[in-house]
Design a protein around this motif. Structure first.
Motif, PDB file in Angstrom:
ATOM      1  N   GLY A 145     -69.271  35.973  92.924  1.00  0.00           N
ATOM      2  CA  GLY A 145     -68.079  35.440  93.581  1.00  0.00           C
ATOM      3  C   GLY A 145     -67.162  36.546  94.042  1.00  0.00           C
ATOM      4  O   GLY A 145     -66.802  37.425  93.268  1.00  0.00           O
ATOM      5  N   SER A 146     -66.786  36.508  95.295  1.00  0.00           N
ATOM      6  CA  SER A 146     -65.902  37.528  95.868  1.00  0.00           C
ATOM      7  C   SER A 146     -64.499  36.973  96.049  1.00  0.00           C
ATOM      8  O   SER A 146     -64.262  35.783  95.868  1.00  0.00           O
ATOM      9  CB  SER A 146     -66.453  38.003  97.213  1.00  0.00           C
ATOM     10  N   TYR A 147     -63.561  37.847  96.423  1.00  0.00           N
ATOM     11  CA  TYR A 147     -62.195  37.432  96.719  1.00  0.00           C
ATOM     12  C   TYR A 147     -61.659  38.306  97.862  1.00  0.00           C
ATOM     13  O   TYR A 147     -62.157  39.411  98.095  1.00  0.00           O
ATOM     14  CB  TYR A 147     -61.312  37.557  95.480  1.00  0.00           C
ATOM     15  N   PRO A 148     -60.669  37.827  98.607  1.00  0.00           N
ATOM     16  CA  PRO A 148     -60.108  38.634  99.697  1.00  0.00           C
ATOM     17  C   PRO A 148     -59.497  39.917  99.139  1.00  0.00           C
ATOM     18  O   PRO A 148     -58.722  39.885  98.183  1.00  0.00           O
ATOM     19  CB  PRO A 148     -59.033  37.724 100.306  1.00  0.00           C
ATOM     20  N   CYS A 149     -59.865  41.039  99.718  1.00  0.00           N
ATOM     21  CA  CYS A 149     -59.353  42.319  99.233  1.00  0.00           C
ATOM     22  C   CYS A 149     -57.841  42.392  99.398  1.00  0.00           C
ATOM     23  O   CYS A 149     -57.305  41.956 100.425  1.00  0.00           O
ATOM     24  CB  CYS A 149     -60.005  43.475  99.982  1.00  0.00           C
ATOM     25  N   PRO A 150     -57.117  42.935  98.413  1.00  0.00           N
ATOM     26  CA  PRO A 150     -55.654  42.975  98.485  1.00  0.00           C
ATOM     27  C   PRO A 150     -55.129  43.845  99.629  1.00  0.00           C
ATOM     28  O   PRO A 150     -54.033  43.599 100.132  1.00  0.00           O
ATOM     29  CB  PRO A 150     -55.246  43.548  97.119  1.00  0.00           C
ATOM     30  N   GLY A 151     -55.903  44.830 100.062  1.00  0.00           N
ATOM     31  CA  GLY A 151     -55.453  45.697 101.140  1.00  0.00           C
ATOM     32  C   GLY A 151     -55.975  45.306 102.496  1.00  0.00           C
ATOM     33  O   GLY A 151     -55.546  45.845 103.519  1.00  0.00           O
ATOM     34  N   ASP A 152     -56.919  44.361 102.544  1.00  0.00           N
ATOM     35  CA  ASP A 152     -57.512  43.917 103.801  1.00  0.00           C
ATOM     36  C   ASP A 152     -58.109  42.539 103.558  1.00  0.00           C
ATOM     37  O   ASP A 152     -59.249  42.410 103.138  1.00  0.00           O
ATOM     38  CB  ASP A 152     -58.590  44.898 104.270  1.00  0.00           C
ATOM     39  N   SER A 201     -59.315  40.406 105.361  1.00  0.00           N
ATOM     40  CA  SER A 201     -60.482  40.020 106.151  1.00  0.00           C
ATOM     41  C   SER A 201     -61.772  40.524 105.507  1.00  0.00           C
ATOM     42  O   SER A 201     -62.866  40.167 105.936  1.00  0.00           O
ATOM     43  CB  SER A 201     -60.370  40.566 107.583  1.00  0.00           C
ATOM     44  N   ASP A 202     -61.653  41.370 104.485  1.00  0.00           N
ATOM     45  CA  ASP A 202     -62.813  41.895 103.786  1.00  0.00           C
ATOM     46  C   ASP A 202     -62.920  41.230 102.412  1.00  0.00           C
ATOM     47  O   ASP A 202     -61.997  40.561 101.970  1.00  0.00           O
ATOM     48  CB  ASP A 202     -62.692  43.415 103.626  1.00  0.00           C
ATOM     49  N   PHE A 203     -64.055  41.421 101.748  1.00  0.00           N
ATOM     50  CA  PHE A 203     -64.284  40.787 100.456  1.00  0.00           C
ATOM     51  C   PHE A 203     -64.496  41.840  99.375  1.00  0.00           C
ATOM     52  O   PHE A 203     -65.183  42.830  99.581  1.00  0.00           O
ATOM     53  CB  PHE A 203     -65.496  39.853 100.523  1.00  0.00           C
ATOM     54  N   CYS A 204     -63.895  41.597  98.220  1.00  0.00           N
ATOM     55  CA  CYS A 204     -64.019  42.510  97.080  1.00  0.00           C
ATOM     56  C   CYS A 204     -64.626  41.769  95.892  1.00  0.00           C
ATOM     57  O   CYS A 204     -64.690  40.530  95.878  1.00  0.00           O
ATOM     58  CB  CYS A 204     -62.646  43.064  96.693  1.00  0.00           C
ATOM     59  N   TYR A 205     -65.050  42.540  94.886  1.00  0.00           N
ATOM     60  CA  TYR A 205     -65.615  41.981  93.666  1.00  0.00           C
ATOM     61  C   TYR A 205     -64.863  42.559  92.469  1.00  0.00           C
ATOM     62  O   TYR A 205     -64.439  43.712  92.491  1.00  0.00           O
ATOM     63  CB  TYR A 205     -67.108  42.297  93.572  1.00  0.00           C
ATOM     64  N   HIS A 206     -64.722  41.768  91.423  1.00  0.00           N
ATOM     65  CA  HIS A 206     -63.920  42.200  90.278  1.00  0.00           C
ATOM     66  C   HIS A 206     -64.587  43.301  89.459  1.00  0.00           C
ATOM     67  O   HIS A 206     -63.902  44.005  88.714  1.00  0.00           O
ATOM     68  CB  HIS A 206     -63.600  40.994  89.383  1.00  0.00           C
ATOM     69  N   ALA A 207     -65.897  43.452  89.595  1.00  0.00           N
ATOM     70  CA  ALA A 207     -66.585  44.532  88.877  1.00  0.00           C
ATOM     71  C   ALA A 207     -67.909  44.828  89.563  1.00  0.00           C
ATOM     72  O   ALA A 207     -68.593  43.911  90.040  1.00  0.00           O
ATOM     73  CB  ALA A 207     -66.823  44.163  87.415  1.00  0.00           C
ATOM     74  N   THR A 208     -68.246  46.100  89.614  1.00  0.00           N
ATOM     75  CA  THR A 208     -69.500  46.535  90.224  1.00  0.00           C
ATOM     76  C   THR A 208     -70.071  47.699  89.419  1.00  0.00           C
ATOM     77  O   THR A 208     -69.324  48.578  88.979  1.00  0.00           O
ATOM     78  CB  THR A 208     -69.282  46.998  91.683  1.00  0.00           C
ATOM     79  N   VAL A 209     -71.394  47.707  89.228  1.00  0.00           N
ATOM     80  CA  VAL A 209     -72.089  48.812  88.566  1.00  0.00           C
ATOM     81  C   VAL A 209     -73.276  49.199  89.437  1.00  0.00           C
ATOM     82  O   VAL A 209     -74.027  48.322  89.880  1.00  0.00           O
ATOM     83  CB  VAL A 209     -72.578  48.426  87.155  1.00  0.00           C
ATOM     84  N   THR A 210     -73.440  50.492  89.698  1.00  0.00           N
ATOM     85  CA  THR A 210     -74.556  50.963  90.515  1.00  0.00           C
ATOM     86  C   THR A 210     -75.317  52.072  89.793  1.00  0.00           C
ATOM     87  O   THR A 210     -74.747  52.791  88.967  1.00  0.00           O
ATOM     88  CB  THR A 210     -74.076  51.504  91.874  1.00  0.00           C
ATOM     89  N   SER A 211     -76.599  52.196  90.114  1.00  0.00           N
ATOM     90  CA  SER A 211     -77.443  53.257  89.561  1.00  0.00           C
ATOM     91  C   SER A 211     -78.058  54.021  90.718  1.00  0.00           C
ATOM     92  O   SER A 211     -78.574  53.419  91.667  1.00  0.00           O
ATOM     93  CB  SER A 211     -78.541  52.657  88.674  1.00  0.00           C
ATOM     94  N   VAL A 236     -67.290  52.959 101.899  1.00  0.00           N
ATOM     95  CA  VAL A 236     -68.260  53.691 102.710  1.00  0.00           C
ATOM     96  C   VAL A 236     -68.089  53.477 104.212  1.00  0.00           C
ATOM     97  O   VAL A 236     -68.586  54.273 105.012  1.00  0.00           O
ATOM     98  CB  VAL A 236     -69.706  53.315 102.294  1.00  0.00           C
ATOM     99  N   VAL A 237     -67.408  52.412 104.614  1.00  0.00           N
ATOM    100  CA  VAL A 237     -67.187  52.198 106.047  1.00  0.00           C
ATOM    101  C   VAL A 237     -65.766  52.565 106.462  1.00  0.00           C
ATOM    102  O   VAL A 237     -65.343  52.282 107.585  1.00  0.00           O
ATOM    103  CB  VAL A 237     -67.490  50.729 106.424  1.00  0.00           C
ATOM    104  N   GLY A 238     -65.016  53.207 105.553  1.00  0.00           N
ATOM    105  CA  GLY A 238     -63.694  53.727 105.903  1.00  0.00           C
ATOM    106  C   GLY A 238     -62.528  52.775 105.734  1.00  0.00           C
ATOM    107  O   GLY A 238     -61.406  53.095 106.141  1.00  0.00           O
ATOM    108  N   ASP A 239     -62.750  51.606 105.118  1.00  0.00           N
ATOM    109  CA  ASP A 239     -61.662  50.641 104.932  1.00  0.00           C
ATOM    110  C   ASP A 239     -60.892  50.922 103.638  1.00  0.00           C
ATOM    111  O   ASP A 239     -61.488  51.201 102.601  1.00  0.00           O
ATOM    112  CB  ASP A 239     -62.214  49.206 104.873  1.00  0.00           C
ATOM    113  N   ARG A 240     -59.566  50.851 103.711  1.00  0.00           N
ATOM    114  CA  ARG A 240     -58.716  51.007 102.525  1.00  0.00           C
ATOM    115  C   ARG A 240     -58.443  49.604 101.965  1.00  0.00           C
ATOM    116  O   ARG A 240     -57.352  49.062 102.090  1.00  0.00           O
ATOM    117  CB  ARG A 240     -57.432  51.730 102.887  1.00  0.00           C
ATOM    118  N   ILE A 241     -59.482  49.033 101.325  1.00  0.00           N
ATOM    119  CA  ILE A 241     -59.424  47.626 100.933  1.00  0.00           C
ATOM    120  C   ILE A 241     -58.504  47.357  99.752  1.00  0.00           C
ATOM    121  O   ILE A 241     -58.209  46.200  99.447  1.00  0.00           O
ATOM    122  CB  ILE A 241     -60.845  47.106 100.628  1.00  0.00           C
TER     123      ILE A 241
END
Length: 301
Positions: free
Chosen positions: A149-156, A158-168, A199-204
């Motif tokens: 589940g995503s939510y509208p990013c506080p700084g943009d 029109s974009d979508f953010c996630y409350h937690a992300t983990v990458t390897s 990575v696409v330059g947005d200050r989300i």
């Protein structure tokens, strides 16, 4: 029948006794000692008796078709180069058997458990917490798990953010192999991509306005000594978050270390930072018996 060779470890004919990682498109610079895994034998043509010899003709035609497919795959794969610009003598999938056979990952085959994120290249598994997902595609092409589940990013909005992300991912573009040095350097990049500028330059999140280091210490990961650095970042918009860079040696025997990045939103909607520690403790080498039995289901936010 698939006409593309899947990612995996394959014998490197340019370096006898070694395997090289094929990413599904081209050879990479990652190598390891050859795995002692028996290779399947090529299929043999079978003929059946009969006055007309029809069975023999069918077998010959089928074998010819397989050879044509194998030749086509060989031509496509040999066009690829590895990251160092060299071309190994042969590519995976040059026989009909190899085209239809799924390659063996480092150690045992990856667990099909949906509660695990399997990093075949680095030879590890990470538990997926309850309520999280592993997306098929992401903007940043790395192994990822995140809150569902995503939510509208506080700084943009029109974009979508996630409350937690983990990458390897595999550490690249650096000569240092020290987990501490890499973690201290990577935390800046991890924080910037999570809460500064993606990575696409947005200050989300409106960018990072301040940060505080909460932890910098050695840690045991999958039986190996690693290092982690954790920051609490304050952003221009929204609650900010917690970012951590964890670096440790690869369980697959590769020279490049593994980097696991964590980004958790602060505030009531984000998971507690303690979940970072829970995930770290549950990282296992592929094939470790502790990865079976639904590890992911025991990890909750």
């Amino acid at each position: 029948m698939s006409d593309a060779t899947p990612p995996g470890w394959y014998p490197d004919t340019a370096a006898p006794g070694a395997d090289r990682w094929w990413d599904g498109t081209a050879w990479t610079a990652h190598t390891r000692p050859a795995a002692a895994v028996p290779q399947p034998s090529p299929p043999t043509a079978r003929t059946t008796g009969g006055a007309s010899g029809g069975g023999a003709r069918v077998a010959v035609i089928a074998l010819a078709g397989l050879l044509v497919v194998g030749a086509a795959v060989t031509g496509a794969v040999l066009l690829g180069r590895d990251d160092s610009g060299t071309e190994p003598g042969s590519a995976p999938g040059v026989t009909a058997t190899a085209v239809t056979t799924t390659p063996t990952a480092p150690g045992d085959s990856p667990s099909p458990d949906p509660g695990l994120l399997v990093d075949q290249l680095n030879g590890i598994t990470l538990p997926i917490p309850d309520g999280w997902e592993k997306p098929q595609t992401t903007v940043e092409r790395v192994l990822t798990m995140r809150t569902a589940g995503s939510y509208p990013c506080p700084g943009d909005s029109s974009d979508f953010c996630y409350h937690a992300t983990v990458t390897s991912r595999t550490a690249s573009g650096t000569e240092s192999t020290s987990p501490e040095a890499l973690a201290r350097k990577d935390i800046t990049t991890a924080a910037r991509l999570a809460y500064g500028e993606n990575v696409v330059g947005d200050r989300i999140h409106g960018g990072i306005v301040a940060h505080e280091q909460l932890r910098a210490a050695s840690v045991s990961v999958a039986g190996r000594t690693g290092y982690e650095v954790r920051w609490r970042v304050t952003t221009g918009k929204g609650p900010g978050g917690y970012v951590q860079s964890l670096v440790f040696p690869s369980s697959a025997g590769g020279e490049a270390p593994v980097i696991v990045r964590y980004a958790f939103d602060a505030g009531p909607d984000g998971p507690q930072p303690a979940l970072m520690d829970t995930i770290t403790r549950a990282i296992r080498p592929i094939g470790d018996s502790a990865t079976s039995g639904g590890v992911g289901s025991s990890v909750v936010p």
